[in-house]
Motif scaffolding. Structure first.
Motif, PDB file in Angstrom:
ATOM      1  N   LEU B  60      11.383  68.641   7.166  1.00  0.00           N
ATOM      2  CA  LEU B  60      10.731  68.230   5.929  1.00  0.00           C
ATOM      3  C   LEU B  60       9.730  67.105   6.160  1.00  0.00           C
ATOM      4  O   LEU B  60       9.106  66.641   5.217  1.00  0.00           O
ATOM      5  CB  LEU B  60      11.774  67.752   4.916  1.00  0.00           C
ATOM      6  CG  LEU B  60      12.427  68.805   4.038  1.00  0.00           C
ATOM      7  CD1 LEU B  60      13.447  68.150   3.118  1.00  0.00           C
ATOM      8  CD2 LEU B  60      11.391  69.540   3.218  1.00  0.00           C
ATOM      9  N   ALA B  61       9.598  66.669   7.403  1.00  0.00           N
ATOM     10  CA  ALA B  61       8.668  65.574   7.679  1.00  0.00           C
ATOM     11  C   ALA B  61       7.265  65.987   7.237  1.00  0.00           C
ATOM     12  O   ALA B  61       6.965  67.172   7.159  1.00  0.00           O
ATOM     13  CB  ALA B  61       8.682  65.242   9.169  1.00  0.00           C
ATOM     14  N   PRO B  62       6.405  64.994   6.915  1.00  0.00           N
ATOM     15  CA  PRO B  62       5.071  65.325   6.414  1.00  0.00           C
ATOM     16  C   PRO B  62       4.327  66.288   7.337  1.00  0.00           C
ATOM     17  O   PRO B  62       4.590  66.335   8.540  1.00  0.00           O
ATOM     18  CB  PRO B  62       4.351  63.973   6.366  1.00  0.00           C
ATOM     19  CG  PRO B  62       5.355  62.942   6.650  1.00  0.00           C
ATOM     20  CD  PRO B  62       6.641  63.564   6.988  1.00  0.00           C
ATOM     21  N   ARG B  63       3.413  67.047   6.741  1.00  0.00           N
ATOM     22  CA  ARG B  63       2.675  68.065   7.481  1.00  0.00           C
ATOM     23  C   ARG B  63       2.038  67.565   8.757  1.00  0.00           C
ATOM     24  O   ARG B  63       1.935  68.282   9.743  1.00  0.00           O
ATOM     25  CB  ARG B  63       1.553  68.589   6.598  1.00  0.00           C
ATOM     26  CG  ARG B  63       1.947  69.709   5.716  1.00  0.00           C
ATOM     27  CD  ARG B  63       0.799  70.017   4.784  1.00  0.00           C
ATOM     28  NE  ARG B  63      -0.394  70.433   5.504  1.00  0.00           N
ATOM     29  CZ  ARG B  63      -1.035  71.559   5.267  1.00  0.00           C
ATOM     30  NH1 ARG B  63      -0.593  72.370   4.349  1.00  0.00           N
ATOM     31  NH2 ARG B  63      -2.120  71.880   5.940  1.00  0.00           N
ATOM     32  N   ALA B  64       1.586  66.308   8.712  1.00  0.00           N
ATOM     33  CA  ALA B  64       0.856  65.767   9.855  1.00  0.00           C
ATOM     34  C   ALA B  64       1.772  65.513  11.052  1.00  0.00           C
ATOM     35  O   ALA B  64       1.302  65.324  12.165  1.00  0.00           O
ATOM     36  CB  ALA B  64       0.148  64.480   9.439  1.00  0.00           C
TER      37      ALA B  64
END
Ligand SMILES: Nc1ncnc2c1ncn2[C@@H]1O[C@H](COP(=O)(O)OP(=O)(O)OP(=O)(O)O)[C@@H](O)[C@H]1O
Ligand SMILES: Nc1ncnc2c1ncn2[C@@H]1O[C@H](COP(=O)(O)OP(=O)(O)OP(=O)(O)O)[C@@H](O)[C@H]1O
Ligand SMILES: [Mg+2]
Ligand SMILES: [Mg+2]
Lengths: 262, 277, 293
Positions: B60-64
């Motif tokens: 779930l970590a940010p897309r980047a």
């Protein structure tokens, strides 16, 4: 209980303040008949039950919610009646750190720009270069890498965002800072540094605080006086050592008994 | 307390942001485990990668974020190699989250009651949702009238409790709680912690708790990991880490813990905490 | 990643530049724009000299010729070169698409922002205004304006389409602004002493820009379509080649096997709309810093 020691001029004086949300049947009486004062350079703590109206009270101080009744006096002015330039000036002098740091930053604006924007509006700093320098200064003060100022809010951790909000609130050199749980997301060591910074500012700049917190240990260490709120009312108020070491009201005692010990 | 068959086992996880000059090694080779029914605390510096690593558990970590290396085993599955569909089935039914910033994590256009209902509805068929919502609100000490309130009409602590209610709605196996009680007064906090302890006892709920509050750590956690700058610098049982810290950073943290009743000749002042930096 | 001091728009441009597809679309849009400008120049020149341009040259012997090396896209019923007319038609399509947007979008955005942000009386008035506009049959309104305004019907069409199509956007923007107004970042901006104009246009607008971009790329084909109907009703373009007229005339002959006019015009419309849509999507993504990597 108040005003036997208020020989020094007060900075902020609140009298019989009520905040009511909604209408008639659905009305929520969030703040009930609250009175207190804050002197220049004083750190006034506000603790209490979750949902008892602390943030509402804080927002009323910066005119984000309109009180149903009561008076807020700041210096000589009646805050409720401020308009136009006077209101803008008031908003320079009284700043707020919101309980929700992520939400209070514009997602499509670099955090550095959020600060220079405010400086521009209040005509602080001669040009962009000077304003950028001020951003660098502020970032260093709250223990953030100055280069990071040119990033968007989502690129920071919770605690970093909280420090950005503190930096932004300090940018305008306010006289009163309404700080709604400003250190709740910081590890204890960074927290100690920020608290140290705040204490320094009250000495060097006579900055006063309305410090809202759930962390009684922090309140105990930082504040001069403290008010305990329960269900919209202030149930106990006084010097912090007195209130925490010798609580009078039942709710204050319950609260102190629940502090996790370590 | 170490478990030979832990529910969660993270090994050598590396997560980076950006590249070149802007490279941020947010998580730099961390390994940790959470046993069944165990409560593990993750503490450490602000910005040290606690939230990112916990979000990474279900990607779930940010897309980047770039998952550079590492393995995450949950219930015998390797999470990083799962498809989005498989991950969705795990999220919220086996692993659920209490996010760090409750006020920005709820959908502003739906009532909280509706959002709790969604959390129940997605993963549990055939329960009476209405009574379940009421039960959950009650569990987190919220009045029933708030079921029809929108997020902006609620206080920070009330929103945080909604998040907790949503996380518990689906009876997860692993609860990832990222600073779950920062906006709660200590009495409500106590109730919530008791509830978590009870769940961990009764239904073997495993908890990964991220917190800055050492009171909570000492009350609730079985083991502790201390993070700094993307690495785990110390680990051990709660008692050991809190009372016999080995690493310099842990010692410094312990010294900086604010005390309700400062001992008179306090060895700690804010000044010497700063010097320890 | 983001450079020091660059604003959201600067960053968006950098990100857009790295997007191949978006750049191809941008190239197409630039090409169409150039063709439109070229068409305008050609039109003005011939109008000024008072001569008949090549694309108007009729030759009934050459009617309905299939594509060949001489007429790449064939000829129409009057023997005119389809390609020349197609290129000339870009001008009208563009004008209709862009000028009407330049009228409708600012009206929709500004009124929507004001209504959403200030609420109360302002909101009531604007809601009343757009409800009134929405309840009028659009075509009638366009016709009425077109009748009143001279300039061989075109200005009338622009105004007519422009003044009737801001309502949808206005509604959307109003709704978005109401949603954002409650958010803490707007409250924080207020508490920092920023003025309403700055809050609306510098803080809220970038956060709702996707609504405007999507609306723009959707209304382009719609505007071309309206122009077709207008021309069909005889109040639009008279004499000059427009895609609307071309499609309309080609439609009749399609079943006789004259596929080329229809095919190439439709293809041109398709390409133009596709380019705008893809570019719009890319721009929308580029303006969202959370989507960058
Ligand atoms: N906009 C609103 N409309 C209706 N009710 C509201 C609104 N904002 C707050 N309330 C209600 O007012 C009460 C006080 O909220 P407030 O945010 O002031 O609490 P708080 O003391 O800051 O709590 P916490 O410590 O949990 O942040 C709560 O019961 C909340 O539900
Ligand atoms: N999208 C992003 N782009 C670049 N860097 C990021 C991004 N998201 C997070 N980071 C960086 O990753 C690091 C770890 O962030 P994380 O949120 O995990 O910290 P944390 O340990 O949870 O801190 P806190 O206690 O303050 O919440 C931080 O230094 C942060 O600046
Ligand atoms: Mg609050
Ligand atoms: Mg975090």
């Amino acid at each position: 209980m108040i005003s036997n020691e208020s020989k020094v001029k007060t900075l902020l004086k609140v009298d019989g303040l009520n905040v009511i949300y909604g209408h008639k049947k659905e009305a929520v009486h969030a703040v009930k008949d609250v009175s207190f004062y804050i002197k220049p350079g004083e750190i006034f703590g506000l603790v209490g039950e979750s949902g008892c109206g602390k943030s509402s009270l804080g927002k009323a101080m910066v005119r984000l919610v309109d009180p149903a009744s009561g008076r807020i006096g700041f210096k000589e002015a009646n805050v409720a009646q401020l308009k136009g330039r006077a209101l803008q000036e008031y908003r320079r002098e009284v700043q707020m750190v919101f309980q929700d740091p992520y939400g209070s930053l514009n997602p499509r604006m670099k955090v550095g720009h959020a600060i220079t924007d405010v400086l521009t509006v209040h005509r602080i700093g001669k040009n962009m270069e000077e304003r950028r320098e001020r951003v660098t200064e502020l970032f260093e003060a709250v223990g953030l890498e100055p280069d990071w100022a040119w990033r968007y809010p989502h690129e920071f951790s919770g605690g970093q965002r909280q420090r950005i909000c503190i930096a932004r609130a300090l940018a305008l050199n306010p006289d009163l800072l309404v700080a709604d749980e400003p250190v709740s997301a910081l590890d204890v060591s960074v927290q100690a540094e920020i608290l140290h910074l705040l204490k320094e500012l009250r000495i060097t700049r006579q900055l006063a605080f309305l410090f809202i917190s759930h962390d009684l240990a922090v309140v105990r260490n930082l504040c001069d006086r403290v008010a305990v709120m329960y269900n919209g009312e202030i149930v106990e108020m006084g010097d912090v050592s007195k209130v925490i070491d010798h609580p009078q009201h039942e709710y204050t005692r319950t609260l102190l008994a629940a502090v996790p010990s370590f | 307390m170490m478990d030979s068959n832990p529910i969660l086992k993270v090994s050598n996880l590396n997560i980076h942001f950006g590249s070149g000059d802007d490279l941020v090694k947010a998580v730099d080779g961390i390994s940790f485990t959470v046993g069944r029914g165990e409560t593990v605390a993750l503490v450490g510096e602000s910005g040290s990668g606690k939230s990112i690593s916990s979000l990474a558990l279900t990607k779930l970590a940010p897309r980047a974020a770039k998952y550079v290396a590492g393995e995450i085993h949950f219930n015998g599955q390797e999470m990083l190699s799962l498809s989005d569909r498989e991950l969705r089935q795990i999220r919220g039914s086996q692993i659920s989250y209490i996010f760090q910033e409750p006020m920005s994590s709820l959908n502003p256009v739906f009532t909280v009651g509706w959002q709790i209902k969604e959390a129940i509805g997605l993963h549990q068929k055939g329960v009476d949702r209405k009574s379940e919502i009421i039960r959950l609100l009650d569990v987190v000490h919220l009045p029933q009238r708030l079921a029809t309130a929108y997020p902006h009409e609620m206080s920070g602590g009330q929103l945080q409790r909604c998040m907790i209610a949503m996380a518990l709605a689906c009876s997860p196996d692993l609860l990832v709680a990222d600073e779950p009680t920062t906006a709660l007064d200590v009495t409500v906090q106590r109730e919530i912690l008791n509830l978590l302890a009870e769940l961990s006892e009764k239904v073997d709920l495993s908890i990964l708790m991220i917190t800055h509050n050492f009171g909570i750590v000492s009350d609730l956690a079985d083991r502790v990991y201390v993070m700094q700058k993307g690495r785990i610098v110390e680990e051990g049982t709660t008692h050991k880490v809190l009372y016999e810290p080995q690493h310099e950073y842990t010692k410094q943290l312990m010294a900086a813990v604010p005390r309700l009743h400062p001992k008179p000749p306090a060895s700690f002042t804010i000044e010497n905490a700063k010097e320890g930096e | 990643m983001s450079e020091k001091g660059k604003s959201l728009w600067g960053d968006a441009w950098l990100r857009l530049k790295r997007n191949r597809l978006a750049m191809v679309c941008l190239g197409l849009v630039v090409l169409f724009t150039a063709l439109a400008l070229y068409g305008e120049v050609v039109y003005r020149y011939h109008d000024w000299k008072d001569i008949s341009p090549a694309y108007q040259k009729t030759n009934l012997d050459l009617a309905y010729q299939a594509p060949s090396s001489e007429h790449w896209m064939g000829t129409d019923g009057l023997g005119r070169d389809v390609m020349a007319r197609l290129i000339q038609g870009v001008r009208i399509a563009y004008k209709v698409g862009i000028i009407t947007s330049l009228i409708a979008i600012p009206i929709g955005v500004i009124l929507g922002c004001l209504a959403g942000f200030f609420g109360g009386k302002v909101d009531d008035f604007i809601v009343w205004l757009y409800s009134t506009f929405a309840s009028m049959p659009g075509l009638l309104f366009i016709l009425a304006i077109a009748m009143v305004v001279p300039d061989n019907g075109l200005l009338g069409i622009y105004l007519g389409i422009g003044l009737t199509t801001w309502v949808g956007l206005c509604r959307l923007v109003r709704g978005e602004v109401i949603k954002h107004k409650e958010q803490t970042y707007v409250q924080a901006a207020k508490a920092l002493g920023l003025g309403s104009g700055r809050i609306i246009f510098k803080h809220i607008l970038p956060n709702i820009s996707h609504v405007i971009i999507v609306t723009f790329s959707l209304r382009f084909p719609a505007a071309v379509g309206t122009e077709v109907i207008m021309s069909f009703l005889g109040i639009g373009v008279q004499g000059e080649p427009s895609w609307g007229l071309m499609i309309d005339s080609a439609r009749m002959r399609l079943w006789q096997g004259m596929w080329w006019e229809m095919t190439f015009v439709t293809l041109a419309v398709f390409l133009l709309v596709l380019a705008f849509n893809l570019l719009g999507d890319a721009l929308r993504d580029a303006l969202d810093p959370r989507l960058n990597d």
